[in-house]
Scaffold this active site. Structure first.
Site, mmCIF file in Angstrom:
data_model
loop_
_atom_site.group_PDB
_atom_site.id
_atom_site.type_symbol
_atom_site.label_atom_id
_atom_site.label_comp_id
_atom_site.label_asym_id
_atom_site.label_seq_id
_atom_site.Cartn_x
_atom_site.Cartn_y
_atom_site.Cartn_z
ATOM 1 N N ARG A 38 -0.466 -0.698 18.430
ATOM 2 C CA ARG A 38 -0.490 -2.169 18.460
ATOM 3 C C ARG A 38 -1.094 -2.693 19.736
ATOM 4 O O ARG A 38 -1.754 -3.715 19.745
ATOM 5 C CB ARG A 38 0.935 -2.725 18.322
ATOM 6 N N GLY A 90 0.831 -1.192 0.000
ATOM 7 C CA GLY A 90 0.000 0.000 0.000
ATOM 8 C C GLY A 90 0.864 1.241 0.000
ATOM 9 O O GLY A 90 2.082 1.164 0.167
ATOM 10 N N ALA A 150 10.670 -5.127 13.784
ATOM 11 C CA ALA A 150 10.777 -3.727 13.379
ATOM 12 C C ALA A 150 12.051 -3.508 12.575
ATOM 13 O O ALA A 150 13.132 -3.894 13.008
ATOM 14 C CB ALA A 150 10.782 -2.832 14.610
ATOM 15 N N GLU A 192 14.017 -5.819 17.028
ATOM 16 C CA GLU A 192 14.535 -4.873 16.044
ATOM 17 C C GLU A 192 15.520 -5.581 15.122
ATOM 18 O O GLU A 192 16.431 -6.269 15.579
ATOM 19 C CB GLU A 192 15.198 -3.693 16.746
ATOM 20 N N SER A 238 -1.862 4.330 4.067
ATOM 21 C CA SER A 238 -2.969 3.623 3.419
ATOM 22 C C SER A 238 -3.734 2.724 4.376
ATOM 23 O O SER A 238 -4.827 2.262 4.054
ATOM 24 C CB SER A 238 -2.442 2.777 2.259
ATOM 25 N N GLY A 239 -3.165 2.436 5.551
ATOM 26 C CA GLY A 239 -3.789 1.511 6.493
ATOM 27 C C GLY A 239 -3.191 0.123 6.424
ATOM 28 O O GLY A 239 -3.711 -0.811 7.040
ATOM 29 N N LYS A 240 -2.089 -0.030 5.703
ATOM 30 C CA LYS A 240 -1.509 -1.366 5.506
ATOM 31 C C LYS A 240 -1.006 -1.987 6.809
ATOM 32 O O LYS A 240 -1.216 -3.172 7.045
ATOM 33 C CB LYS A 240 -0.424 -1.357 4.436
ATOM 34 N N HIS A 279 3.290 3.817 16.848
ATOM 35 C CA HIS A 279 3.029 2.463 16.348
ATOM 36 C C HIS A 279 2.922 1.466 17.502
ATOM 37 O O HIS A 279 2.035 0.612 17.505
ATOM 38 C CB HIS A 279 4.136 2.023 15.374
#
Length: 177
Positions: A56, A11, A36, A64, A15-17, A52
């Site tokens: 979540r 996306g 991440a 990471e 976009s909301g992906k 983020h």
């Protein structure tokens, strides 16, 4: 709970992906691992990473891995479902580190075909916008397009997200429910 297979979620920016990918994983009922690829190199990126994490919510184990994605997936991807967020930052990290992005992309695609568990990978679709002005920008755009194609060919499911809504480009499972 829904069955989940390895899925690429594409996306554009905002976009909301990522939210869609997180929901796929949450709905699976499996233990959740967030891999991440971002690095917190400035205040704006640190704030973005914190937003983020808050979005979540609880129940995610965060690891990471800005560069060594295949090794991290091989080590950590056995005990649940892994969300890789995102391939675009991983590619950028590889290019900045002078690593062979084409070779690393192929290594990832090959590993995904033998992954012991499902992996959901988030990646930006950058080929729908303006042509970058600089050679580096064009090189990155081209490498991102190749990476997305290689991964899409390797995984069973591919979704494109726009305005928070998924369009399934490739679907071989019940993960679209």
């Amino acid at each position: 709970m829904t069955a989940l297979v390895t899925t690429l979620v594409l996306g554009g920016a905002r976009s909301g992906k990522s939210s869609f990918a997180e929901k796929l994983i949450t709905d699976s009922g499996l233990s959740k691992i967030y891999l991440a690829t971002a690095t917190a190199d400035d205040d704006e990126m640190r704030e973005r990473i914190e937003r983020h994490r808050a979005q979540r919510g609880e129940g995610w184990r965060t690891i990471e891995a800005p560069l060594d994605l295949v090794e991290t997936l091989a080590r950590e991807g056995r005990d649940g479902v892994v969300l890789v967020d995102c391939l675009t930052l991983w590619l950028s990290n590889l290019m900045h580190a002078g690593r062979d992005a084409a070779r690393e992309s192929q290594r990832l695609a090959t590993w995904l075909t033998v992954s012991p568990g499902p992996v959901v990978l988030v990646s930006n679709e950058v080929g729908l916008g303006l042509v970058p002005e600089t050679p580096l920008g064009r090189s990155f755009r081209d490498a991102q397009g190749r990476l997305n194609q290689i991964i899409a060919a390797a995984v069973p499911d591919v979704a494109f997200v726009a305005a928070g809504l998924p369009l399934w480009l490739k679907c071989s499972s019940s993960s679209t429910t």
